[in-house]
Design an enzyme around this catalytic site. Sequence first.
Site, short mmCIF file in Angstrom:
data_model
loop_
_atom_site.label_atom_id
_atom_site.label_comp_id
_atom_site.label_asym_id
_atom_site.label_seq_id
_atom_site.Cartn_x
_atom_site.Cartn_y
_atom_site.Cartn_z
N THR A 210 55.47 36.23 59.53
CA THR A 210 54.50 37.31 59.28
C THR A 210 53.31 36.76 58.51
O THR A 210 53.14 35.54 58.41
CB THR A 210 55.19 38.50 58.56
OG1 THR A 210 54.27 39.60 58.52
CG2 THR A 210 55.61 38.16 57.13
N ASN A 211 52.48 37.64 57.99
CA ASN A 211 51.29 37.19 57.24
C ASN A 211 51.10 38.07 56.01
O ASN A 211 51.89 38.98 55.77
CB ASN A 211 50.06 37.21 58.15
CG ASN A 211 49.81 38.60 58.71
OD1 ASN A 211 49.52 39.52 57.96
ND2 ASN A 211 49.98 38.77 60.02
N ARG A 212 50.03 37.83 55.27
CA ARG A 212 49.89 38.47 53.96
C ARG A 212 49.16 39.81 53.98
O ARG A 212 48.78 40.32 52.94
CB ARG A 212 49.18 37.51 52.99
CG ARG A 212 50.03 36.28 52.66
CD ARG A 212 49.26 35.35 51.76
NE ARG A 212 48.72 36.05 50.62
CZ ARG A 212 47.59 35.75 50.02
NH1 ARG A 212 46.87 34.74 50.47
NH2 ARG A 212 47.17 36.43 48.97
#
Length: 403
Positions: A210-212
């Site tokens: 995933t990402n931030r």
Amino acid sequence: MSSLKGRSVVLGVTGSIASYKAADIASKLNQAGALVDVILTPAAQEFVSSLTFRSLTHRPVVTDMLDADSELAVEHVALAERADVVLIAPATANTIAKLAYGFVDDAITATVLATTAPVVIAPAMDAKMYQSAVTNENIKRLEDRGYLFVGPGVGNLASGLTGPGRLVDTADILNAISDSVSSTKDLEGLRIVVSAGGTEEAIDPVRHITNRSSGKQGYGIAQAARDRGAEVTLISAPTALAPVDGVNMVNVTSARTMLDAVQDACEGADALVMAAAVADWEPAEFAQQKMKKVKGQDRLVLELKKTPDILFEVRNEALIKVGFAAESEDLIANATDKLQNKNLDFIVANDITASDAGFNVDTNRVVILDKSGGREDLPLLLKEKVGDHILDRIKLIKAEANK
Ligand code: CTP
């Protein structure tokens, strides 16, 4: 008081014996979920300290128009621009007189002059001063211009007299400002689809890539569109945020599930705002069982394949398409490429290296690039306010198309 949640309230405090009551107002506004920026005039600082307000609002307090550390000094209209409502409580006869004639000699009068937000004034003064012809004329002038007055209340005054001049109760003030921010329903009849959050691409039953992205920007846009009367579908990848009331919430996980949801929601919609951070890659194979460590193995190669580009894939002739570009370098060049490649009406670009913009903060500083080559640099704004700018543009494009 839910209408104050996430709203930006500028609280101007002028110098009066009632100044201390502004601390209660700031505290209640903060509890109602508003973002409170307090401005103290020099006279107010004789009665109350900026530390009180800083402690209550957890934000810097503006005490001087020329203070080098103040946000107003750098961008002196920033607060005026960001405000959903400006409240002056208590407002002295002197400040009311200055406002009536457009004088600017402190940060409160400067903010009021520069804002387009509603202005609510809660007077507090001696009864004789309140009843004087000149104060009455000044109040009338301001009311004719659309300023809203709440109070004063009648009762015992500091002068020992009894009469009108008391600052009204905090509850009355909060009601007045909450009424004034319930914005116009100018997007009624529009169907707007917003995506938010960072997608999760599963590797095995317990792991994902995933990402931030926090989802705050997308949720802010959905909230702003709802408040303005649009019918909103919010397609959300997992976030830590509470669902937005009054919108159709669709929860998804991966880029592929987001594509399906966006395609469904865009049937007959007027606009798509893709604020989600969609993963560009997903594991080429999903491991049905939890991947185990193998003895002696100290490296693992995970093969990835491209996810669909949702903005590119979604086609509906009438759909207004809005993209985001969060970049760490070459902001304008990269955003311009995306604007063209994804065939967007406009793109909202931000530099993620700035600490007050981008991931996981409530504010954002963006540049909007449109397909006719236009560029608009917006100041630092709450994410909901950025949403309002985006929605203003959508409204304009829609109005042009309907001509
Ligand atoms: N986007 C999308 N589908 C994807 C990737 C991105 O719809 N698979 C959308 C995002 O929601 C955003 C815009 O495209 O509105 C730009 O996203 P970004 O990740 O910045 O761009 P990419 O096209 O993925 O390019 P790169 O990662 O190389 O910067």
